[in-house]
Design a protein around this motif. Structure first.
Motif, short mmCIF file in Angstrom:
data_model
loop_
_atom_site.label_atom_id
_atom_site.label_comp_id
_atom_site.label_asym_id
_atom_site.label_seq_id
_atom_site.Cartn_x
_atom_site.Cartn_y
_atom_site.Cartn_z
N CYS A 3 -8.42 -62.95 31.46
CA CYS A 3 -7.83 -61.81 32.17
C CYS A 3 -7.96 -60.54 31.34
CB CYS A 3 -6.36 -62.09 32.48
SG CYS A 3 -6.10 -63.29 33.79
N ARG A 4 -7.81 -60.68 30.03
CA ARG A 4 -7.91 -59.51 29.16
C ARG A 4 -9.30 -58.87 29.24
NH1 ARG A 4 -5.38 -57.05 24.46
NH2 ARG A 4 -6.64 -55.19 24.19
N LEU A 38 -12.52 -54.39 30.56
CA LEU A 38 -13.87 -53.99 30.96
C LEU A 38 -13.94 -53.42 32.37
CD1 LEU A 38 -16.28 -56.70 29.49
CD2 LEU A 38 -15.34 -54.65 28.43
N ILE A 39 -13.01 -53.82 33.23
CA ILE A 39 -13.08 -53.31 34.61
C ILE A 39 -12.14 -52.12 34.82
CG2 ILE A 39 -12.62 -53.88 37.04
CD1 ILE A 39 -13.82 -56.54 36.67
N LEU A 48 -21.05 -47.84 34.49
CA LEU A 48 -20.60 -47.09 33.30
C LEU A 48 -20.07 -47.96 32.17
CD1 LEU A 48 -18.71 -44.10 34.97
CD2 LEU A 48 -21.16 -44.44 34.58
N GLY A 49 -19.81 -49.22 32.42
CA GLY A 49 -19.16 -50.06 31.42
C GLY A 49 -20.14 -50.87 30.59
N LEU A 50 -19.67 -52.01 30.07
CA LEU A 50 -20.49 -52.86 29.20
C LEU A 50 -21.49 -53.70 30.00
CD1 LEU A 50 -21.12 -54.46 26.54
CD2 LEU A 50 -19.18 -55.93 27.12
N ALA A 51 -21.00 -54.38 31.05
CA ALA A 51 -21.82 -55.39 31.73
C ALA A 51 -22.44 -54.81 33.00
CB ALA A 51 -20.96 -56.60 32.06
N HIS A 52 -23.71 -54.53 32.94
CA HIS A 52 -24.41 -53.97 34.10
C HIS A 52 -24.98 -55.08 34.96
CE1 HIS A 52 -24.80 -49.58 32.64
NE2 HIS A 52 -23.77 -50.15 32.05
#
Lengths: 411, 411
Positions: free
Chosen positions: B172-173, B178-179, B357-361
């Protein structure tokens, strides 16, 4: 040693074996006076006094005292009560009785004897006033609710605390049934003042009202925002002119913040609605002003904790909303205040309705001997409560509520 | 025996000692072929085939594979994954891989080898179509979400299930960070296509947008409506022309229904936005129509379960909403549909933003080699996502979304 209910005869000998209790009472068990006073609907409560001081010993019974052995209720509620008392004592020590001893097997909790305190409900029925009440209860609500919320507590710790209380299902079930369901249907234990038949029939056929009550029930079931007292009506508050304490948190669990706030607001508003039946001609706006002060004080103190708790952006799971840079935090506080106010109004509405149409009524109305007068007070409260459930967007703030109640119709 | 990561060399001998696995594969360990294929970002996945059949053996690593040993992640996620697989298999057996064996010490789950399935995301990138996809995933969502909700499950049982998953905090963290958080701030692991700098700066200064993302995070943290898959993007779905299965529920926990629904909708919409970059001139409305069909199919099937589950008014904690007499149930279904649609749009919005825009594309955009073209597709998706977060009341239904996307502006 297994569970056995204490009596006025056996309580002193049992308590004498507990050093922390014996020390506080002083003298010998023979010197102590023991009085069983009940606590309303569920438990045994022994007030024990000795040469040096007193204690209140609360013991759960394996059934609902109000109804009898036909309604079993697990002793585990004593465990959740002392868990909650410990959490509350950490967060708001001046607003709860001190915990002296607990015994999970005996389902017994020994607490500070609050004296010369009396229950707020009884005092309000007599027309007494407590200038510090709103401030004290705003403090209790803000301190216990903010510091157990995702604004203050990291997610891992919060989830562990949610889990710690998730087993208190029997007490939650009472609320689920008696507050959210039964008053809206023809349930066997319901009762109401005879003159209300017509309005009761109208309310039970009111689909938007039923829908709103069920939406609030869904939030009660699945919105673990903070550790709730869970039963914060005016019978769960002990007062003197200088002091106010919340007692009896055996309904404690993680739920929606508006439930605790709304229940207390509802009980202040009901006390106001009952005034014209208790002392016709003398009612004024004092109780409405207390409700306004309670909400304002709570919201302001909660926001103050929010601004001061972790301005570096760490702390709770919602840490992005705590950062002091930028305007996000203040926008979030405004949004929180609006959403929690709306929630509180909804929960206040179901509390008022269940206290007039459900199983457990309140002395505020019940002490009005004249049935027609009582029905009139209750009807006005019911129609107000309906607005709280279906038209609460009409009340942007507590002043709008006071105006609505004072004028008898929506502004 | 303690935990040790398997390898292509050691896996067969380990699996040979598990009767259910050996039986399914047939022959001897020497006859089996073992291929480690990964599962994306987190785990080891061994595809093992023998003379009679195959299995997929998934083993958690004590760190995030995508990042390395510097990002530890507890092996307990394998426990929650097989817990969720078991719950899903009970509720929607045709839409998940069969669970063959699990080993909590080894953090290993052995499942049915899905063949000739491939991941939906990869197939959509190639422009493939799956006529049964929307119906299948609507079925998975409705069956797993309704039957774990307060509409189907009594409160005591529901709370026990919530508690069973509350320890999955590490997974969950990841979602919380990340979201909901990092894409909106200048977090170290963020990255985006160069041409987006201006729009990124605008979005990160957009207070209503940040507020909406945080309000959704608050719901993710504290709205245990139903058992979520928790990571239901198109890379977690395996498809053939006739079959669709949801895999990898290691993020499972009790959360808001709109999170699962919105994530899948978002990934279909992203696949559409990417089309004009992948195959300029050939995009059409097929993916938009699938999103419409997914929502319609899900909402209708969920409502069908609601109507048929317990018409006598018993069953779930919200039993008053199940009674077939009166109009309350249908009013409640309408209210549920509107609220869940709105929630789903919000969660879809944060999913789109974090994938750009985040880590996981996602491969949908990452496979567009031309950076300017990719930036254009991503920018259109970002502006759409912003509307989902702050103006979602403009989209009363899925057709309004399709119209908005097809026209490039709000209706």
């Amino acid at each position: 040693m297994s569970y056995r209910p204490l009596t006025e005869t056996t309580a002193a000998a049992f308590l004498a074996d507990i050093p922390a209790v014996a020390e506080r009472l002083g003298g010998e068990a023979n010197d102590w006076s023991v009085q069983e006073v009940g606590d309303g609907n569920l438990n045994l409560v022994f007030l024990v006094t000795g040469p040096q001081g007193g204690v209140a010993a609360k013991q759960a019974l394996p059934y609902v005292r109000l109804v009898g052995e036909s309604w079993p209720l697990p002793l585990s509620r004593a465990y959740y009560e002392r868990l909650a008392l410990a959490d509350q004592a950490r967060l708001s020590p001046e607003r709860v009785p001190a915990l002296i001893h607990h015994d999970d097997v005996m389902a017994l909790t020994v607490m500070e004897y609050l004296t010369p305190h009396r229950t707020l409900r009884g005092a309000l029925v007599e027309g007494l006033r407590y200038p510090l009440l709103a401030e004290h209860m705003a403090e209790f609500l803000a301190d216990t609710l903010f510091f157990t919320s995702d604004l203050a507590v990291p997610a891992v710790e919060k989830k562990a605390r949610i889990a710690a209380y998730l087993g208190n299902t029997a007490m939650c079930r009472i609320t689920e049934d008696l507050i959210f369901d039964e008053p809206y249907f023809d349930a066997p234990m319901n009762h109401h003042t005879p003159g209300l038949d017509h309005v009761v029939a109208t309310l039970r056929a009111d689909i938007p009202l039923l829908l709103s009550a069920q939406a609030l029930k869904a939030r009660f079931l699945a919105a673990p925002e903070a550790l709730l007292h869970g039963d914060l009506h005016t019978g769960s508050i002990m007062v003197t002119a200088q002091d106010s304490r919340a007692i009896d948190p055996e309904f404690a669990f993680y739920g929606p913040i508006g439930f605790d706030v709304g229940m207390l607001l509802a009980n202040l508003w009901m006390a106001h609605f009952a005034q014209s039946g208790q002392r016709p001609g003398v009612e004024d706006g004092w109780l409405l002003a207390q409700a306004e002060a309670l909400w304002a004080g709570f919201a302001e103190r909660f926001a103050g904790h929010w601004r001061n708790h972790a301005p570096d952006g760490e702390g709770g799971a919602l840490h992005a909303l705590s950062r002091s840079d930028g305007v996000l935090r203040d926008a979030a506080i405004d949004a929180w205040r609006a959403a929690t106010w709306s929630d509180s109004l909804g929960f206040a509405g179901v509390e008022i309705i269940r206290r007039i149409l459900g199983l457990a009524h309140v002395a505020d109305f019940e002490t009005i001997a004249d049935e027609a007068l009582r029905a009139d007070c209750e009807k006005r409260a019911l129609l107000f409560a309906r607005e709280l459930l279906v038209d609460r967007q009409n009340f942007p703030n507590a002043a709008a509520i006071s105006q609505r109640i004072a004028q008898g119709t929506a502004a």
